[in-house]
Motif scaffolding. Structure first.
Motif, PDB file in Angstrom:
ATOM      1  N   SER A  77      -2.128   8.198  -3.883  1.00  0.00           N
ATOM      2  CA  SER A  77      -0.883   7.911  -3.152  1.00  0.00           C
ATOM      3  C   SER A  77      -0.173   9.202  -2.772  1.00  0.00           C
ATOM      4  CB  SER A  77       0.018   7.046  -4.031  1.00  0.00           C
ATOM      5  OG  SER A  77       1.103   6.561  -3.271  1.00  0.00           O
ATOM      6  N   ARG A  96      11.050   2.772   0.968  1.00  0.00           N
ATOM      7  CA  ARG A  96      11.196   3.397  -0.342  1.00  0.00           C
ATOM      8  C   ARG A  96      12.590   3.143  -0.917  1.00  0.00           C
ATOM      9  NH1 ARG A  96      11.879   7.598  -3.924  1.00  0.00           N
ATOM     10  NH2 ARG A  96       9.934   8.251  -4.942  1.00  0.00           N
ATOM     11  N   TYR A 144      -3.385  -2.590   1.018  1.00  0.00           N
ATOM     12  CA  TYR A 144      -2.169  -1.779   1.196  1.00  0.00           C
ATOM     13  C   TYR A 144      -1.740  -1.221  -0.161  1.00  0.00           C
ATOM     14  CZ  TYR A 144       2.492  -0.599   3.035  1.00  0.00           C
ATOM     15  OH  TYR A 144       3.634   0.059   3.435  1.00  0.00           O
ATOM     16  N   GLU A 187      -0.751   3.246   8.181  1.00  0.00           N
ATOM     17  CA  GLU A 187      -0.565   3.940   6.897  1.00  0.00           C
ATOM     18  C   GLU A 187      -1.911   4.247   6.249  1.00  0.00           C
ATOM     19  OE1 GLU A 187       2.405   2.677   3.959  1.00  0.00           O
ATOM     20  OE2 GLU A 187       3.391   1.530   5.547  1.00  0.00           O
ATOM     21  N   THR A 188      -2.849   3.287   6.336  1.00  0.00           N
ATOM     22  CA  THR A 188      -4.160   3.538   5.699  1.00  0.00           C
ATOM     23  C   THR A 188      -4.844   4.719   6.385  1.00  0.00           C
ATOM     24  OG1 THR A 188      -5.463   2.082   7.155  1.00  0.00           O
ATOM     25  CG2 THR A 188      -4.470   1.053   5.213  1.00  0.00           C
ATOM     26  N   LEU A 222      -3.748   1.833  -1.522  1.00  0.00           N
ATOM     27  CA  LEU A 222      -3.323   3.168  -1.082  1.00  0.00           C
ATOM     28  C   LEU A 222      -2.432   3.817  -2.126  1.00  0.00           C
ATOM     29  CD1 LEU A 222      -2.267   2.514   2.622  1.00  0.00           C
ATOM     30  CD2 LEU A 222      -4.420   3.473   1.812  1.00  0.00           C
ATOM     31  N   ARG A 223      -1.683   2.961  -2.841  1.00  0.00           N
ATOM     32  CA  ARG A 223      -0.790   3.461  -3.897  1.00  0.00           C
ATOM     33  C   ARG A 223      -1.539   3.618  -5.217  1.00  0.00           C
ATOM     34  NH1 ARG A 223       0.982   1.785   1.045  1.00  0.00           N
ATOM     35  NH2 ARG A 223       3.183   2.267   1.280  1.00  0.00           N
ATOM     36  N   ARG A 224      -2.661   2.941  -5.298  1.00  0.00           N
ATOM     37  CA  ARG A 224      -3.458   2.972  -6.525  1.00  0.00           C
ATOM     38  C   ARG A 224      -4.312   4.232  -6.554  1.00  0.00           C
ATOM     39  NH1 ARG A 224      -4.843  -2.503  -5.966  1.00  0.00           N
ATOM     40  NH2 ARG A 224      -3.153  -3.292  -7.269  1.00  0.00           N
ATOM     41  N   GLU A 264       5.849   4.667  -2.074  1.00  0.00           N
ATOM     42  CA  GLU A 264       4.507   5.115  -2.451  1.00  0.00           C
ATOM     43  C   GLU A 264       4.200   4.809  -3.918  1.00  0.00           C
ATOM     44  OE1 GLU A 264       7.075   6.972  -2.579  1.00  0.00           O
ATOM     45  OE2 GLU A 264       6.832   8.742  -3.841  1.00  0.00           O
ATOM     46  N   ARG A 265       5.183   4.248  -4.658  1.00  0.00           N
ATOM     47  CA  ARG A 265       4.970   3.966  -6.083  1.00  0.00           C
ATOM     48  C   ARG A 265       4.479   2.525  -6.252  1.00  0.00           C
ATOM     49  NH1 ARG A 265      11.070   5.748  -7.264  1.00  0.00           N
ATOM     50  NH2 ARG A 265      11.194   4.414  -5.414  1.00  0.00           N
ATOM     51  N   LEU A 266       3.291   2.403  -6.852  1.00  0.00           N
ATOM     52  CA  LEU A 266       2.643   1.086  -6.954  1.00  0.00           C
ATOM     53  C   LEU A 266       3.522   0.038  -7.635  1.00  0.00           C
ATOM     54  CD1 LEU A 266       0.078  -0.642  -6.542  1.00  0.00           C
ATOM     55  CD2 LEU A 266      -0.705   0.152  -8.789  1.00  0.00           C
ATOM     56  N   MET A 295      -3.332   8.058   5.380  1.00  0.00           N
ATOM     57  CA  MET A 295      -3.764   8.441   4.032  1.00  0.00           C
ATOM     58  C   MET A 295      -5.219   8.900   4.061  1.00  0.00           C
ATOM     59  SD  MET A 295      -1.401   8.159   1.895  1.00  0.00           S
ATOM     60  CE  MET A 295       0.169   8.066   2.643  1.00  0.00           C
TER      61      MET A 295
END
Ligand code: 4AD
Ligand code: MG
Length: 473
Positions: free
Chosen positions: A435, A376, A427, A224-225, A430-432, A405-407, A228
């Motif tokens: 995202s 999700r 991890y 995932e990282t 990524l959302r911070r 994807e929501r922190l 992104m």
């Protein structure tokens, strides 16, 4: 000697009269009046080469050494074969014996040895029909997988095998530590001593990585990282699970293919999974004809029909809730009764795919309680954007999801499950920062191989299996 030479598979294409050499291992030798027939295989293709040795061409005491398992090179000439089943054979003029195999002790003598027995001699089983075929299909499947993603611009990435975070949050991890040392145990009279463990320290800070570390259960979080920033990536590597399940579908060490896509939702993820399975299976159908014909004949009748059907027809798509309804209304008696909220058992998955639908099914939107923390959340507050691809005979072959994807939602889910936030700081970053909606899945490579070969036990589609109580070779 050079790798640039003709292999057994090439010899079948030579015109009669051509001089040739054949390297390989002897499957059988049969002597009849004035002539010996040797079946030779080098693993380059399913078919064996028949070698004809006319009386007097090879000295009698040399011929005696050409027994099952021996490694040899025959020189001679390609001739048209009078026998059915092969167009050409090799008429030998000389032989070199590289390694004999004593017929009184060679373990792979008998034809028709059971797969259980062959697992005990997995270092030799490659020479038999079944395992040569399995490993050639495995090879082609790997190639087809890379080619599928490369054609579509996915970047192949390598994620760590040793990790400090539990990617599935399920706790089925093997610890990696240098604090544990095996020592020779005390030897009692006459008995061989057994090794015992000793801990050098009980403090994780003294350990190699300065904290607890494990073999990874999935490369997903790191993939995932990479997505992104690189949009479409995939991993293809070994993963490890310390689940104590000795079923015909579970390994402690297995290979997983994990694509991860930024700017993709569950619908796109399902499309990729379906396209992927169809293309990879189609490629194997096109390139492993002889091997699949063997599996079709000896292992799983209707294999070819099933695989062709899978390539040609759309997968069924159902929500978990719809599937539960079908299972309850289907009139089938299950060992585990079906209720909304249960984790589907393989009997349920098989009924859905084999009885109800007759081809692969993609199930989506599972209850959040039975799925991993990173999926999700749906608006209903009860289900998550998960998808499992279920295949007839196998059950779950792919597991995936759209990712949270929501922190704030992700943090509260991790906390709700009693997992620590700390190891996931990167991890969560990524959302911070930047995202994006994203999704991906994991294909169990050996499950795919079970499906395309028709083999019944997952231990027989990997060269050396690791399962509870077994780490030989
Ligand atoms: O469903 P799983 O646990 O999903 C994941 O690990 C996700 N991180 C994948 C992702 O979204 N990137 O495992 C994925 C697949 C399963 O569907 C199954 O085919 C296979 O891996 N699998 C196993 N294969 C052999 N032995 C085991 N013990 C397996 N556990 C899972
Ligand atoms: Mg799963």
């Amino acid at each position: 000697m050079d790798y640039r030479r003709t292999y057994v598979r090439d010899l079948f294409n030579l015109t009669p009269g051509t001089e040739a050499s054949a390297y390989g291992w002897v499957k059988t030798r049969r002597d009849s009046k004035g002539i010996s027939f040797v079946q030779l295989s080098d693993g380059s293709c399913f078919k064996d080469l028949q070698v004809i040795v006319n009386e007097g061409v090879i000295a009698a005491d040399t011929l005696k050494v050409i027994t099952t398992g021996a490694c040899v090179r025959f020189d001679g000439k390609i001739v048209a074969s009078p026998a059915a089943g092969q167009a050409v054979e090799l008429e030998a003029t000389s032989v070199e014996i590289f390694g004999a195999a004593d017929p009184t002790t060679y373990p792979l003598q008998k034809k028709g040895a059971s797969f259980e027995y062959l697992r005990e001699i997995a270092h030799l089983r490659t020479r038999g029909n079944s395992f040569g075929a399995v490993y050639r299909v495995r090879n082609r499947a790997s190639y087809a997988i890379h080619s599928f993603f490369q054609k579509r611009g996915f970047h192949y990435v390598n994620t760590p095998i040793i990790t400090a975070s539990d990617a599935e949050g399920a706790g089925a991890m093997f610890a990696v530590s240098t604090l544990l040392e095996a020592h020779e145990g005390p030897s009692t009279d006459g008995e061989k001593s057994k090794p015992v463990f000793k801990m050098k320290s009980m403090n994780p800070e003294d350990d190699f990585f300065g904290k607890p570390a494990y073999l990874t259960v999935s490369g997903q979080l790191e993939a995932e990282t990479l997505a992104m920033g690189m949009t479409n990536v995939y991993t293809f590597g070994p993963t490890f699970r310390a689940e104590n399940s000795s079923t015909s579908r579970h390994l402690a060490e297995f290979w997983m293919v994990e694509p991860e896509m930024a700017f993709c939702d569950l619908g796109g993820n399902m499309n990729l999974a379906e396209e992927f399975l169809k293309e990879v299976i189609g490629d194997i159908l096109n390139h492993c004809e002889d091997d699949l014909a063997f599996f079709n004949q000896r292992i799983e009748p209707q294999l070819l029909e099933t695989l062709n059907h899978v390539v040609d027809s759309p997968f069924e798509r159902l929500t978990y809730t719809e599937a539960v309804k079908l299972l309850k209304e289907g009139g089938e008696k299950f060992e585990y009764p079906v209720e909304w909220g249960i984790d589907l058992q393989s009997e349920h998955e098989r009924w859905l795919t084999e009885v109800k639908v007759g081809r692969p099914v993609i199930l989506t939107d599972y209850p959040k309680e039975i799925k991993a923390f990173y999926m999700r959340a749906n608006e209903d507050g009860k289900t998550v954007r998960a998808m499992d691809v279920l295949a007839p005979r196998i059950g779950e072959i792919i597991g995936g999801s759209q990712r949270e994807e929501r922190l704030d939602v992700l943090e509260s889910r991790i906390t709700e499950l009693g997992l620590p936030l700390d190891p996931y700081w990167w991890y969560l970053d990524l959302r911070r920062f930047g995202s994006a909606p994203h999704a991906g899945f994991g294909l169990g490579f050996e499950r795919l191989l079970l499906y395309v070969t028709g083999m019944k036990n997952i231990r027989d589609v990997i060269p050396y299996h690791r399962t509870p109580g077994h780490a030989e070779f």
